[in-house]
Design a protein around this motif. Sequence first.
Motif, PDB file in Angstrom:
ATOM      1  N   LEU A 202      48.605  40.317  50.290  1.00 48.64           N
ATOM      2  CA  LEU A 202      48.121  39.828  49.008  1.00 48.64           C
ATOM      3  C   LEU A 202      47.000  40.725  48.479  1.00 48.64           C
ATOM      4  O   LEU A 202      46.322  41.406  49.246  1.00 48.64           O
ATOM      5  CB  LEU A 202      47.530  38.416  49.163  1.00 48.64           C
ATOM      6  CG  LEU A 202      48.455  37.216  49.300  1.00 48.64           C
ATOM      7  CD1 LEU A 202      47.725  36.091  50.008  1.00 48.64           C
ATOM      8  CD2 LEU A 202      48.939  36.765  47.930  1.00 48.64           C
ATOM      9  N   HIS A 203      46.800  40.696  47.186  1.00 48.42           N
ATOM     10  CA  HIS A 203      45.566  41.192  46.603  1.00 48.42           C
ATOM     11  C   HIS A 203      44.589  40.008  46.512  1.00 48.42           C
ATOM     12  O   HIS A 203      44.985  38.846  46.669  1.00 48.42           O
ATOM     13  CB  HIS A 203      45.825  41.770  45.214  1.00 48.42           C
ATOM     14  CG  HIS A 203      46.859  42.849  45.207  1.00 48.42           C
ATOM     15  ND1 HIS A 203      46.575  44.178  45.451  1.00 48.42           N
ATOM     16  CD2 HIS A 203      48.193  42.790  45.002  1.00 48.42           C
ATOM     17  CE1 HIS A 203      47.684  44.884  45.400  1.00 48.42           C
ATOM     18  NE2 HIS A 203      48.680  44.065  45.126  1.00 48.42           N
ATOM     19  N   VAL A 204      43.339  40.318  46.251  1.00 44.94           N
ATOM     20  CA  VAL A 204      42.352  39.247  46.145  1.00 44.94           C
ATOM     21  C   VAL A 204      41.318  39.642  45.092  1.00 44.94           C
ATOM     22  O   VAL A 204      40.906  40.797  45.006  1.00 44.94           O
ATOM     23  CB  VAL A 204      41.692  38.951  47.515  1.00 44.94           C
ATOM     24  CG1 VAL A 204      40.907  40.156  48.018  1.00 44.94           C
ATOM     25  CG2 VAL A 204      40.823  37.712  47.453  1.00 44.94           C
TER      26      VAL A 204
ATOM     27  N   ALA B 183      40.381  39.177  36.591  1.00 47.25           N
ATOM     28  CA  ALA B 183      41.832  39.355  36.641  1.00 47.25           C
ATOM     29  C   ALA B 183      42.369  39.808  35.288  1.00 47.25           C
ATOM     30  O   ALA B 183      43.169  40.753  35.200  1.00 47.25           O
ATOM     31  CB  ALA B 183      42.495  38.047  37.071  1.00 47.25           C
TER      32      ALA B 183
ATOM     33  N   THR C 260      50.921  39.985  43.866  1.00 47.24           N
ATOM     34  CA  THR C 260      50.186  38.750  43.588  1.00 47.24           C
ATOM     35  C   THR C 260      48.793  38.811  44.191  1.00 47.24           C
ATOM     36  O   THR C 260      48.545  39.519  45.165  1.00 47.24           O
ATOM     37  CB  THR C 260      50.924  37.519  44.147  1.00 47.24           C
ATOM     38  OG1 THR C 260      51.165  37.703  45.543  1.00 47.24           O
ATOM     39  CG2 THR C 260      52.246  37.308  43.424  1.00 47.24           C
ATOM     40  N   ALA C 261      47.889  38.023  43.602  1.00 43.80           N
ATOM     41  CA  ALA C 261      46.498  37.999  44.059  1.00 43.80           C
ATOM     42  C   ALA C 261      45.999  36.568  44.120  1.00 43.80           C
ATOM     43  O   ALA C 261      46.355  35.728  43.283  1.00 43.80           O
ATOM     44  CB  ALA C 261      45.615  38.815  43.113  1.00 43.80           C
TER      45      ALA C 261
ATOM     46  N   PHE D 285      44.711  42.233  52.708  1.00 44.97           N
ATOM     47  CA  PHE D 285      44.215  42.147  51.345  1.00 44.97           C
ATOM     48  C   PHE D 285      43.997  43.530  50.741  1.00 44.97           C
ATOM     49  O   PHE D 285      43.871  44.537  51.447  1.00 44.97           O
ATOM     50  CB  PHE D 285      42.873  41.406  51.319  1.00 44.97           C
ATOM     51  CG  PHE D 285      42.976  39.910  51.429  1.00 44.97           C
ATOM     52  CD1 PHE D 285      44.044  39.218  50.891  1.00 44.97           C
ATOM     53  CD2 PHE D 285      41.973  39.185  52.068  1.00 44.97           C
ATOM     54  CE1 PHE D 285      44.123  37.833  50.979  1.00 44.97           C
ATOM     55  CE2 PHE D 285      42.031  37.809  52.160  1.00 44.97           C
ATOM     56  CZ  PHE D 285      43.105  37.132  51.616  1.00 44.97           C
TER      57      PHE D 285
ATOM     58  N   GLY E 264      42.114  45.140  46.711  1.00 44.17           N
ATOM     59  CA  GLY E 264      41.516  44.799  45.427  1.00 44.17           C
ATOM     60  C   GLY E 264      41.045  46.053  44.719  1.00 44.17           C
ATOM     61  O   GLY E 264      40.708  47.051  45.363  1.00 44.17           O
TER      62      GLY E 264
END
Length: 384
Positions: free
Chosen positions: A228-230, A243, A303-304, A329, A331
């Motif tokens: 995932l991204h965060v 975002a 997706t994040a 993760f 970002g």
Amino acid sequence: MSLNVFWFLPTHGDGRYLGTEEGARVVDHGYLQQIAQAADRLGFGGVLLPTGRSCEDSWLVAASLISVTQRLKFLVALRPGIISPTLAARQAATLDRLSGGRALFNLVTGGDPAELAAEGLHLNHKERYEASAEFTRIWRRVLEGETVDYEGKHIQVKGASLMHPPVQYPRPPLYFGGSSDEAQDLAAEQVELYLTWGEPPALVKEKIEQVRAKAAAKGRTVRFGIRLHVIVRETNEEAWRAADKLIANVDDETIQRAQAAFAKTDSVGQHRMAALHGGDRNKLEIYPNLWAGIGLVRTGAGTALVGDGPTVAARMQEYADLGIDTFIFSGYPHLEEAYRVSELLFPHLDLAKPEDESVVKKAILPRGELVAHDFANKSVTRQH
């Protein structure tokens, strides 16, 4: 359950915005070293290094960062069909030995037929997974100390063996992610940790249950992780503004070009990612605090998790309740976001502790040069 949290080395580029050169970073060795050292100091368990024609070579990047990090593990790509399993086993053992047991391997079959053809691989989806299964059977056995003769449909080896064993026993762990039936069959038979992309929990639960059942039928257990991204900030409102800002320069033409490119792949996982938003920037929160905006233009994980520290931690717990113990993760930009995750999210998590370093040092013992690349030197009994 304690959680393993990994970070990401953006060897394919980095910046403050998606879909534009504005705010882009120079991703050179110095910048990657900054990110790796930050991840090492801040408490991330490891880093994922991506693979593909748009990326720097993951093995060379990982090797270049061993000496400037202490505990950080490197999850690098293992590419069946592009390299022989025996050579890949030798390289894997070397990376593990030189890093003191910090090597992890991510099996990547590839999902873009055009990119694979450029690498000299001309197999369809089903054939690639057949070849990947053969590759992995050989790779695992060689790393575990066997001398392997194997006659497969796609790969044949005779007398494949390893002179210098890896530090981790019986070998470094193998990670893998794939959504098709063939991919799940491979995971059930071969890997230690199955990775899923960041779909809503109900879809992730379905995949986990399928892989878990297939592994159990083979007498195996498999761990689970998620990619995932965060985007974490001090408040939920700040996180959502960040975002929106990330895709502020993404126009409809860019989205259409990206989605058309994704449609050409034969990756089931990529198609599932694209289906989450359908290319529509008005349908991006696909589950509470799960945002699909990155997938408008980015291949792979799209997706994040978005929110303040406690909110993101709560969403992570939903996945942990399904059996996921590893979160990988990333970002934008990756240097600053590593600090934000550490400062705003880590205080709300039960992070896994680093392994005892004394364990990995026992595997490398003194030995003389091999004779004729084969026979170990004999000990000498001195006469008095």
